[in-house]
Write an enzyme that holds these catalytic residues in place. Structure first.
Site, PDB file in Angstrom:
ATOM      1  N   TYR A   7      15.892  30.205   9.440  1.00  0.00           N
ATOM      2  CA  TYR A   7      14.660  30.913   9.809  1.00  0.00           C
ATOM      3  C   TYR A   7      14.579  31.105  11.317  1.00  0.00           C
ATOM      4  CZ  TYR A   7      12.618  30.521   5.152  1.00  0.00           C
ATOM      5  OH  TYR A   7      12.355  30.643   3.818  1.00  0.00           O
ATOM      6  N   MET A  23      12.198  24.300   3.715  1.00  0.00           N
ATOM      7  CA  MET A  23      11.464  23.466   2.756  1.00  0.00           C
ATOM      8  C   MET A  23      12.413  22.678   1.852  1.00  0.00           C
ATOM      9  SD  MET A  23       8.649  24.538  -0.135  1.00  0.00           S
ATOM     10  CE  MET A  23       7.561  25.394   0.987  1.00  0.00           C
ATOM     11  N   LYS A  83       0.843  -1.199   0.000  1.00  0.00           N
ATOM     12  CA  LYS A  83       0.000   0.000   0.000  1.00  0.00           C
ATOM     13  C   LYS A  83       0.880   1.251   0.000  1.00  0.00           C
ATOM     14  CE  LYS A  83      -0.402  -0.582   5.032  1.00  0.00           C
ATOM     15  NZ  LYS A  83      -1.288  -1.101   6.109  1.00  0.00           N
TER      16      LYS A  83
HETATM   17  C1  LIG Z   1      -0.602  -2.150   6.728  1.00  0.00           C
HETATM   18  C2  LIG Z   1      -1.204  -3.461   7.042  1.00  0.00           C
HETATM   19  C3  LIG Z   1      -0.403  -4.621   7.088  1.00  0.00           C
HETATM   20  C4  LIG Z   1       1.107  -4.563   7.004  1.00  0.00           C
HETATM   21  O1  LIG Z   1       1.593  -4.091   8.231  1.00  0.00           O
HETATM   22  P1  LIG Z   1       3.165  -4.044   8.563  1.00  0.00           P
HETATM   23  O2  LIG Z   1       3.217  -3.683   9.995  1.00  0.00           O
HETATM   24  O3  LIG Z   1       3.741  -2.980   7.681  1.00  0.00           O
HETATM   25  O4  LIG Z   1       3.724  -5.373   8.253  1.00  0.00           O
HETATM   26  C5  LIG Z   1      -1.026  -5.842   7.253  1.00  0.00           C
HETATM   27  N1  LIG Z   1      -2.372  -5.925   7.396  1.00  0.00           N
HETATM   28  C6  LIG Z   1      -3.170  -4.829   7.388  1.00  0.00           C
HETATM   29  C7  LIG Z   1      -4.626  -4.992   7.566  1.00  0.00           C
HETATM   30  C8  LIG Z   1      -2.607  -3.560   7.232  1.00  0.00           C
HETATM   31  O5  LIG Z   1      -3.396  -2.485   7.249  1.00  0.00           O
END
Ligand SMILES: *Cc1c(COP(=O)(O)O)cnc(C)c1O
Length: 381
Positions: free
Chosen positions: A262, A310, A42
């Site tokens: 800054y 930045m 993701k």
């Molecule tokens: C993000 C996520 C994972 C992976 O988690 P990690 O701690 O990065 O291994 C697995 N299952 C679900 C439902 C998640 O949201």
């Protein structure tokens, strides 16, 4: 197709070691066998670029992927091939059910209304639709209450309408092995899973794969560990996968009493040599590292002085000889001298957040089988 920007047009470089990502996947997959190992990619593979990370994991044998949103399925599907399953962890937003079916993605049904909308489409199209079902075993984030899931198991219409490919739950404390919540969640999940014979079970994120075989289920869902971040005290043997270097834009010497950056927040107590480096909060380099964090060069720690801007950060290079560092040279921000975890700790956050914020502007240098490939950020080919 995006135009090819030469690497010298970038002032910072994010190195991504695909061999290390593959080695981490392999290590986890071997340790949890015979359970299968999926991969959570993701948020653009935790910021590292799903277009490169997805195929690398495929070459290591991974065929089950998880993203958070439907919009993330498309760029992943383009690169991993048709024999891979892609689960959508956040499930299905109202109105996007048909799109999800058309693209062949597998939603994780997280609530009774998500289940109902999926079943409605199944009845309308007169065929069972594939999906996963998430049980809330105690985290109170996503998933059906155990009793609601058990009700579905005894509903013959549910079995006709939903082709259940996975029953899953998510652990709240997998990074803290001593917490009783882990075993409690597992017990609640198992009680539900007993009502779904033959449906594969999935419990473990990265941390969960290190809690013991009873947490492995049929399919694990590691994310962060693939990218070399230790998901808890029991983790071992993971290889770091990223390094970040940025160029020195300018070097100067300031006298005692001179302010820097800054707000002139830093005022030199003595004569100091400073370097201004091409990394700032727009690059995902946290602003709160001002006065706290450091860069490294040749094994020497170079503290950040004043606020992070930045596009630049000023560091104290008084500890280096004049010949050691010149304008145009690179200093290390993440790498062998300073881990991702160390920078995250300095910034008061976790490696997950730091990793997913990196990369808006760095040249990405992917390493695999001894060869490198340079890509601009946002290049999703
Ligand atoms: C993000 C996520 C994972 C992976 O988690 P990690 O701690 O990065 O291994 C697995 N299952 C679900 C439902 C998640 O949201």
């Amino acid at each position: 197709m995006p135009s090819q920007i030469p690497i010298d047009a970038f002032s910072s470089r994010l190195g991504i070691d695909l061999d290390a990502i593959r080695a981490n996947y392999r290590a986890i997959a071997q340790r949890i066998a015979p359970a299968r190992c999926g991969a959570v990619v993701k948020a653009n593979a935790y910021g590292l670029g799903v277009a490169m990370v997805g195929p690398a994991l495929c070459r290591e044998g991974c065929r089950t992927f998880f993203v958070a949103q439907l919009c993330e399925g498309e760029p992943l599907a383009r690169v991993v091939g048709g024999d891979s399953e892609i689960f959508i962890l956040n499930g299905i937003d109202p109105g996007s059910e048909a799109l999800c079916v058309e693209r062949g993605f597998l939603p994780v049904l997280n609530s009774t209304t998500q289940v109902e909308r999926w079943r409605t489409l199944a009845r309308a199209t007169d065929r069972p639709l594939p999906a996963a079902l998430q049980v809330d075993s105690g985290m109170s984030r996503l998933g059906l209450p155990p009793a609601a899931a058990i009700d579905l198991a005894s509903d013959p219409a549910f079995a006709r309408e939903v082709d259940l490919r996975l029953l899953m739950t998510h652990l709240a404390c997998a990074d803290e092995p001593a917490r009783p919540a882990n075993a409690e969640q597992l017990a609640r999940f198992r009680a539900v899973h007993a009502h779904f014979p033959g449906v594969p079970a999935s419990v473990a994120n990265s941390g969960g794969t290190f809690l013991g075989a009873e947490f492995h289920g049929d399919l694990a869902r590691p994310g962060v560990a693939l990218f070399g971040v230790d998901p808890g005290p029991l983790a071992e043997g993971l290889r770091p996968t990223v390094r970040l270097d940025a160029r020195v834009l300018q070097i100067r010497t300031i006298e005692a009493g001179t302010g820097v950056g800054y707000g002139l927040e830093h005022v030199a107590a003595t004569r100091q040599r400073l370097a201004t480096v091409a990394i700032g909060y727009a690059d995902g380099w946290p602003r709160c590292l001002g006065g706290i964090g450091a860069a490294w060069h040749g094994g020497t720690r170079l503290p950040i002085v004043g606020r992070v801007s930045m596009d630049s950060t000023t560091i104290d290079i008084s500890a280096l000889s004049e010949e050691a560092l010149h304008e145009g040279d690179f200093v290390e921000l993440i790498g062998p001298s300073q881990s991702l975890d160390q920078v995250a700790r300095d910034a008061g956050t976790i490696a997950y957040e730091l990793l997913t914020q990196l990369g808006a502007r760095h040249a990405r240098i992917y390493l695999e089988n001894g060869a490198t490939q340079v890509r601009a950020p946002g290049d999703h080919r």
